[in-house]
Design a protein around this motif. Structure first.
Motif, PDB file in Angstrom:
ATOM      1  N   ILE A 269      61.955-123.657   1.990  1.00  0.00           N
ATOM      2  CA  ILE A 269      62.530-122.305   1.897  1.00  0.00           C
ATOM      3  C   ILE A 269      62.462-121.796   0.462  1.00  0.00           C
ATOM      4  CG2 ILE A 269      64.640-120.957   2.179  1.00  0.00           C
ATOM      5  CD1 ILE A 269      65.393-122.982   4.429  1.00  0.00           C
ATOM      6  N   LEU A 270      63.050-122.546  -0.475  1.00  0.00           N
ATOM      7  CA  LEU A 270      63.091-122.143  -1.881  1.00  0.00           C
ATOM      8  C   LEU A 270      61.914-122.781  -2.608  1.00  0.00           C
ATOM      9  CD1 LEU A 270      66.943-122.415  -2.470  1.00  0.00           C
ATOM     10  CD2 LEU A 270      65.597-120.371  -1.963  1.00  0.00           C
ATOM     11  N   SER A 271      60.736-122.280  -2.318  1.00  0.00           N
ATOM     12  CA  SER A 271      59.518-122.932  -2.802  1.00  0.00           C
ATOM     13  C   SER A 271      59.381-122.846  -4.316  1.00  0.00           C
ATOM     14  CB  SER A 271      58.297-122.300  -2.122  1.00  0.00           C
ATOM     15  OG  SER A 271      58.255-120.903  -2.363  1.00  0.00           O
ATOM     16  N   PHE A 272      59.772-121.738  -4.920  1.00  0.00           N
ATOM     17  CA  PHE A 272      59.635-121.589  -6.364  1.00  0.00           C
ATOM     18  C   PHE A 272      60.660-122.435  -7.117  1.00  0.00           C
ATOM     19  CE2 PHE A 272      57.945-117.583  -4.631  1.00  0.00           C
ATOM     20  CZ  PHE A 272      56.716-117.531  -5.259  1.00  0.00           C
ATOM     21  N   THR A 273      61.897-122.365  -6.683  1.00  0.00           N
ATOM     22  CA  THR A 273      62.963-123.066  -7.379  1.00  0.00           C
ATOM     23  C   THR A 273      62.776-124.571  -7.321  1.00  0.00           C
ATOM     24  OG1 THR A 273      64.476-121.253  -6.826  1.00  0.00           O
ATOM     25  CG2 THR A 273      65.466-123.335  -7.525  1.00  0.00           C
ATOM     26  N   THR A 274      62.408-125.081  -6.149  1.00  0.00           N
ATOM     27  CA  THR A 274      62.246-126.535  -6.038  1.00  0.00           C
ATOM     28  C   THR A 274      61.054-127.025  -6.857  1.00  0.00           C
ATOM     29  OG1 THR A 274      61.064-126.131  -3.945  1.00  0.00           O
ATOM     30  CG2 THR A 274      63.376-126.779  -3.808  1.00  0.00           C
ATOM     31  N   GLU A 275      59.995-126.226  -6.941  1.00  0.00           N
ATOM     32  CA  GLU A 275      58.869-126.633  -7.784  1.00  0.00           C
ATOM     33  C   GLU A 275      59.258-126.598  -9.265  1.00  0.00           C
ATOM     34  OE1 GLU A 275      56.127-127.995  -7.127  1.00  0.00           O
ATOM     35  OE2 GLU A 275      55.822-127.616  -4.992  1.00  0.00           O
ATOM     36  N   GLU A 276      60.076-125.629  -9.638  1.00  0.00           N
ATOM     37  CA  GLU A 276      60.551-125.558 -11.024  1.00  0.00           C
ATOM     38  C   GLU A 276      61.351-126.813 -11.371  1.00  0.00           C
ATOM     39  OE1 GLU A 276      63.330-122.677 -13.868  1.00  0.00           O
ATOM     40  OE2 GLU A 276      63.271-122.370 -11.699  1.00  0.00           O
ATOM     41  N   ILE A 277      62.241-127.212 -10.474  1.00  0.00           N
ATOM     42  CA  ILE A 277      63.047-128.405 -10.716  1.00  0.00           C
ATOM     43  C   ILE A 277      62.180-129.653 -10.701  1.00  0.00           C
ATOM     44  CG2 ILE A 277      64.889-129.846  -9.770  1.00  0.00           C
ATOM     45  CD1 ILE A 277      66.153-127.251  -8.678  1.00  0.00           C
ATOM     46  N   TRP A 278      61.257-129.703  -9.740  1.00  0.00           N
ATOM     47  CA  TRP A 278      60.409-130.896  -9.628  1.00  0.00           C
ATOM     48  C   TRP A 278      59.579-131.106 -10.884  1.00  0.00           C
ATOM     49  CZ3 TRP A 278      60.623-134.618  -6.033  1.00  0.00           C
ATOM     50  CH2 TRP A 278      59.596-135.578  -6.035  1.00  0.00           C
ATOM     51  N   THR A 279      59.135-130.009 -11.491  1.00  0.00           N
ATOM     52  CA  THR A 279      58.353-130.119 -12.722  1.00  0.00           C
ATOM     53  C   THR A 279      59.170-130.801 -13.810  1.00  0.00           C
ATOM     54  OG1 THR A 279      57.126-128.102 -12.176  1.00  0.00           O
ATOM     55  CG2 THR A 279      57.097-128.803 -14.476  1.00  0.00           C
ATOM     56  N   LEU A 280      60.456-130.487 -13.891  1.00  0.00           N
ATOM     57  CA  LEU A 280      61.331-131.131 -14.867  1.00  0.00           C
ATOM     58  C   LEU A 280      61.504-132.617 -14.557  1.00  0.00           C
ATOM     59  CD1 LEU A 280      64.116-128.389 -15.173  1.00  0.00           C
ATOM     60  CD2 LEU A 280      62.223-128.837 -16.757  1.00  0.00           C
ATOM     61  N   LEU A 281      61.659-132.948 -13.293  1.00  0.00           N
ATOM     62  CA  LEU A 281      61.829-134.345 -12.916  1.00  0.00           C
ATOM     63  C   LEU A 281      60.556-135.147 -13.174  1.00  0.00           C
ATOM     64  CD1 LEU A 281      63.791-134.057  -9.535  1.00  0.00           C
ATOM     65  CD2 LEU A 281      64.681-134.260 -11.859  1.00  0.00           C
ATOM     66  N   ALA A 282      59.398-134.520 -12.894  1.00  0.00           N
ATOM     67  CA  ALA A 282      58.125-135.221 -13.079  1.00  0.00           C
ATOM     68  C   ALA A 282      57.891-135.555 -14.551  1.00  0.00           C
ATOM     69  CB  ALA A 282      56.979-134.378 -12.533  1.00  0.00           C
ATOM     70  N   LYS A 283      58.375-134.695 -15.442  1.00  0.00           N
ATOM     71  CA  LYS A 283      58.250-134.988 -16.873  1.00  0.00           C
ATOM     72  C   LYS A 283      59.124-136.159 -17.280  1.00  0.00           C
ATOM     73  CE  LYS A 283      57.188-130.210 -18.230  1.00  0.00           C
ATOM     74  NZ  LYS A 283      57.696-129.024 -18.956  1.00  0.00           N
ATOM     75  N   LYS A 284      60.185-136.351 -16.533  1.00  0.00           N
ATOM     76  CA  LYS A 284      61.165-137.374 -16.881  1.00  0.00           C
ATOM     77  C   LYS A 284      60.858-138.717 -16.261  1.00  0.00           C
ATOM     78  CE  LYS A 284      66.110-138.214 -16.327  1.00  0.00           C
ATOM     79  NZ  LYS A 284      67.376-137.612 -15.899  1.00  0.00           N
ATOM     80  N   GLN A 285      60.419-138.708 -15.012  1.00  0.00           N
ATOM     81  CA  GLN A 285      60.186-139.960 -14.296  1.00  0.00           C
ATOM     82  C   GLN A 285      58.690-140.175 -14.086  1.00  0.00           C
ATOM     83  OE1 GLN A 285      62.321-140.402 -10.627  1.00  0.00           O
ATOM     84  NE2 GLN A 285      61.155-142.183  -9.978  1.00  0.00           N
ATOM     85  N   ALA A 286      58.171-141.198 -14.655  1.00  0.00           N
ATOM     86  CA  ALA A 286      56.754-141.520 -14.506  1.00  0.00           C
ATOM     87  C   ALA A 286      56.458-141.838 -13.049  1.00  0.00           C
ATOM     88  CB  ALA A 286      56.392-142.711 -15.394  1.00  0.00           C
ATOM     89  N   GLY A 287      55.308-141.406 -12.598  1.00  0.00           N
ATOM     90  CA  GLY A 287      54.896-141.723 -11.231  1.00  0.00           C
ATOM     91  C   GLY A 287      55.170-140.640 -10.229  1.00  0.00           C
TER      92      GLY A 287
END
Length: 966
Positions: free
Chosen positions: A806-824
């Protein structure tokens, strides 16, 4: 719309910290600054303001630049397939809010299926042929262009419209194969559509016939059922007397139980289309309806028994019933045409009703489906006196006073009425406002007009012993899943009552019906199947232009002089209705599996695309091309009115995206029950924005308080987590199960409600509210804090996957932050694989216990609020709470030990067992810790930090406090 329940947590700043000053603006002393510096201050790069209109285009550009959709395709390859086949929007005009609803719903479904473990692709399509585009070319260039030039301009125009619409659909955040869409004007689609027509002809479903069809005078073409809408029209409603032929008065007398008749008798009909009387060939009665013979000063009138009294009032006549009989007794009685010198029979038909009129109907087989069908039974001629333009042909017999030839059907009405008056056959005339079929494009009244057309037969077995198309369609509907369920009854009724499908049109911009007909007999060329394939190959290479430019001699040789090349085109509903053939198993077979799992369109498509796909599917394959049908309603304004430029209530999706963000539009769509009308207004959208902020702020809190958390090195094993944290895992597990079930049912508004409630009540008003003290005041690396962060990390990951469709933009924004933090972690949440939530031992007992605790906690909150209103306390941390509770509640509360005060957010809490729940709230007598704000007797006992309590001293300088439950 979005439920905004009171949320004490979100009414506060998510990032507020205990402060020693009495107000935010008061200067802080050195000790207060020192205390603040020791807190675990939350921080995150995820901003509080989404700034969606400015940032969304950048994310879309990144998705396209990085080939996100193609990466998703590669990632999901080999999984079980889920196929949502796109119903093609028409390539004419910018998208409106209904288009946005449709595409967003499709995107939500496809994304949810990908995240659920399916290979779910989205192949967008467009419907490109047909009258609306041809009319646009006529508007721009005039009506007298050569046909080849019209087709050329139409193809260019359609391509331009596709490009415009595609840009707007992409702006909504819809992921799809936008570089490889299907277009019904693609040469391969046009060719395979011709092959589908050829197969239906070979299998016996297609025939040429003279029948009345819906005819638009402006289009000058037949219309499909789906191209007809009903609007009010003012028509002359007239009662007309057909005099019984003198040689048949004895039969009439017998029918009514009389020996003989005194004076003439008249069969009286009622009609709202006087212009059809020149084509009259009979008068129809219902065989079992009772009729009366009424003696009046104007003769003996035959009228329906239930209608004669009202009829006499219309005629301003007195009358006496002199006989009664059924319609069947009147069969074959001859009556005189009211103005032509000919006799017509009385015939019996089940289509005659007694809802209004006289119970007898004028019958013109050339101008009505019921008339045609009953006329066929009785062998009546089908004489159509009206041309393509709605004007009477030169062959039309003149009226006694004037010629009809050259007059339009509407101009003929007053002429017919004048003739009936002069002949003394007009008994009554009124103006009637009634529902009448109109062309959905021109909004003008249509007529029924018998023409030679090509039809798909509904009730004629294609081969001896084979099932009819209607029967196959009814079986297919029974095997289809409907969302919502009421769609089944609607489609069943339409299939049950629909006439044969007229698939031919008389236009330029459409897929041709590539038949050669014998000039003498109208018979198809004996090599038609072979010729169809040859034409299809040419169209595959050159488009439909190959047929229209074809010299018949190229295929027929010397035979060409005996045959005429058909110029008709196919109904555009045949174009889109056969996409399961020429797209799913043709041009884009790699992206599809047949049959599709789901077709999704607006509720008007039960009579449109759903039905045309069903009929072609049953004719070509014996079954529907879909397993399920999802129907959404139309969009209306806040007052329930249709969107209208003249009313000024139109809301454009482009403007919403530019002003608020496409994310808000997506959230509105998901949060609205699409099974009925979807209501939208500026006020409604403002409430959606508030709901979005609630979710965004909750996610921001989760991110901020896990900012220093490394899930690899800092995670706490489930069995070592604090009890309330394990309970939080069970809360999110229940949320996940509920939402996944709702995704499976396509029940999106309940998903949004569940997310809102979870953020507001389970997290904001309970878990995060309790958690703040532990997160902020305990030692950074303590078990107490890492246990909480472990739970928050898991909750964050789970909520993101639940929100992502549903919230495709917001979740991708958050995921980008998590991906920078957690390798893999992959670059997009859409490329992530689901991971099971960790198992919690004794989960059922744990949930039962904490549900009891939360129920008591809610009562404590009420008691605190009452005391606060009285001015006894300010914040809840100024309170001591004493609880007396029944045994099971008391045991649950007592098991928390000293942690009970953290759950109640009080400075002290005690519990004892009693018969009924009693709660006492008193002001604490102890000093307030300037670091944690709890009021404890240990404040002032530490020389180094005199303003701190023993908990804070231990958490900062010692081994740290031990938390057991909360």
């Amino acid at each position: 719309m979005i439920c905004l329940k009171r949320d004490p947590f979100l009414n506060l700043s998510l990032f507020s910290k205990p402060m020693t000053a009495q107000s935010k603006n008061a200067p802080q002393n050195d000790q207060a600054k020192e205390a603040r510096a020791t807190l675990n201050l939350a921080d995150t790069a995820f901003p509080m303001r989404g700034d969606l209109p400015k940032r969304e285009p950048g994310w879309i550009a990144d998705w396209q630049k990085n080939g996100l959709y193609q990466k998703i395709q590669a990632h999901t390859k080999g999984r079980p397939r889920f196929v949502l086949h796109d119903g093609p929007p028409y390539a004419n005009g910018d998208i409106h809010i209904g288009h946005a609803v449709n595409k967003i719903l499709k995107d939500i479904i496809v994304r949810s299926k990908v995240l659920a473990g399916f290979d779910a692709q989205y192949l967008p399509g467009w419907d490109c042929h047909g009258l609306p585009i041809e009319h646009q070319i006529e508007k721009q260039h005039g009506r007298n262009l050569p046909a080849d030039e019209v087709r050329k301009l139409c193809r260019v125009y359609a391509a331009e419209q596709v490009a415009r619409q595609k840009k707007d659909f992409i702006r909504l955040g819809v992921l799809g194969d936008w570089d490889n869409p299907y277009l019904t004007m693609n040469f391969s689609a046009e060719a395979n559509e011709i092959r589908a027509l050829g197969k239906m002809l070979a299998d016996g479903y297609l025939y040429m016939g003279l029948k009345p069809v819906n005819w638009c005078l402006d289009c000058r073409s037949a219309l499909a059922e789906a191209e007809v809408e009903y609007e009010d029209k003012n028509s002359p409603a007239i009662d007309v007397a057909f005099e019984v032929h003198s040689s048949h008065t004895a039969q009439v007398a017998k029918a009514f139980g009389l020996d003989h008749l005194e004076g003439p008798a008249f069969a009286v009909i009622w009609t709202t289309t006087p212009w059809t009387l020149p084509a009259n060939e009979a008068v129809s009665v219902h065989p079992t309806v009772e009729y009366v013979l009424v003696a009046t000063e104007k003769g003996n009138l035959i009228l329906g028994a239930d209608l004669y009294e009202d009829a006499l009032k219309r005629y301003a006549l007195e009358g006496q019933v002199i006989g009664r009989g059924t319609g069947a007794a009147l069969e074959h009685v001859l009556v005189r045409h009211p103005f032509y010198d000919k006799d017509v029979p009385i015939i019996c038909g089940e289509h005659v009703t007694t809802d209004a009129g006289t119970g007898m109907v004028h019958t013109a087989p050339a101008h009505g489906v019921d008339d045609f069908n009953i006329g066929k039974k009785y062998g009546l001629p089908v004489e159509n006196p009206v041309g393509d333009d709605g004007r009477f042909l030169q062959k039309t017999l003149p009226l006694p006073e004037t010629a009809l030839a050259g007059l339009s059907v509407w101009e003929a009405n007053p002429k017919v009425l004048e003739t009936l008056r002069n002949n003394q056959r007009l008994l009554a005339e009124i103006k009637l406002n009634h529902s009448y079929p109109h062309c959905w494009r021109h909004k003008t009244p249509i007529i029924f007009r018998a023409t030679t057309q090509w039809f798909v037969g509904m009730d004629t077995p294609p081969k001896p012993g084979a099932s009819t198309l209607r029967h196959l369609a009814e079986v297919a509907v029974a095997d289809t899943h409907f969302y919502p369920a009421w769609g089944r009854a609607r489609l069943e009724a339409m299939i049950r009552n629909r006439p044969d499908w007229c698939v031919s049109r008389q236009r330029n911009w459409g897929v041709p019906i590539p038949f050669f007909l014998n000039k003498e007999t109208n018979a198809l060329h004996p090599r038609t199947p072979e010729l169809i394939e040859e034409v299809a190959r040419r169209v595959e290479a050159q488009g439909i232009e190959a047929w229209f430019q074809l010299d018949p001699a190229e295929l027929l040789g010397e035979e060409a002089k005996n045959y005429r090349k058909l110029s008709d085109t196919l109904d555009v509903w045949f174009d889109s209705g056969t996409t399961h053939w020429h797209v799913m198993r043709g041009s884009h077979a790699n992206e599809h599996e047949w049959p599709a799992d789901l077709y999704l369109e607006g509720s008007d498509q039960h009579r449109g695309w759903f039905q045309s796909s069903l009929l072609t599917g049953c004719a070509l394959d014996g079954k529907a091309p879909y397993k399920g049908l999802l129907t959404h309603g139309f969009v209306v304004d806040g007052k329930g009115r249709k969107m209208s430029k003249s009313v000024g209530n139109v809301i454009y999706p482009q403007e919403v995206a530019d002003k608020m963000g496409a994310e808000i539009l997506r959230l509105w769509v998901a949060n609205t029950d699409y099974s009925g009308e979807l209501t939208i207004s500026d006020e409604i959208l403002k409430r959606v924005v508030e709901g979005y902020r609630r979710i965004r702020n909750t996610m921001r809190f989760l991110l901020a308080n896990t900012d220093d958390f490394n899930p690899v090195s800092d995670s706490v094993a489930v069995e070592d987590m604090l009890e309330i944290d394990r309970y939080a895992l069970e809360m999110v597990r229940a949320l996940q199960a509920t939402i996944q079930a709702d995704y499976d049912r396509y029940d999106f508004h309940h998903i949004v409600q569940s997310l809102q409630t979870f953020c507001s009540e389970d997290l904001g008003a309970f878990y995060l509210d309790v958690l703040k003290d532990r997160l902020y005041t305990t030692a950074p690396h303590s078990l107490a804090r890492r246990s909480a962060q472990t739970a928050l990390w898991i909750i964050t990951q789970t909520m993101l996957r639940l929100m992502a469709p549903i919230l495709s933009f917001t979740t991708e924004e958050i995921w980008t932050l998590l991906a920078k933090k957690q390798a893999g972690l992959p670059e997009s949440i859409m490329l992530s694989d689901a991971t099971a939530l960790p198992a919690v031992a004794g989960a059922d007992a744990l949930c039962a216990k904490w549900n009891r605790i939360r129920a008591v906690r809610a009562e404590v909150a009420k008691a605190m609020e009452a005391v606060r209103t009285e001015g006894v306390i300010g914040s809840s941390l100024q309170a001591d709470v004493t609880i007396v509770a029944p045994a099971e509640d008391a045991a649950a509360l007592a098991s928390l030990g000293d942690d009970l005060k953290f759950v109640l957010i009080s400075s002290q809490a005690t519990v004892t067992e009693g018969a009924a729940l009693q709660i006492a709230v008193t002001a604490s007598a102890h000093a307030k810790c300037e670091r944690c704000w709890h009021q404890r007797d240990s404040v002032g006992q530490n020389a180094q930090n005199p303003g701190w309590c023993d908990r804070c001293v231990s958490n900062v300088h010692g081994a740290g406090e031990v938390r057991h439950c909360a």
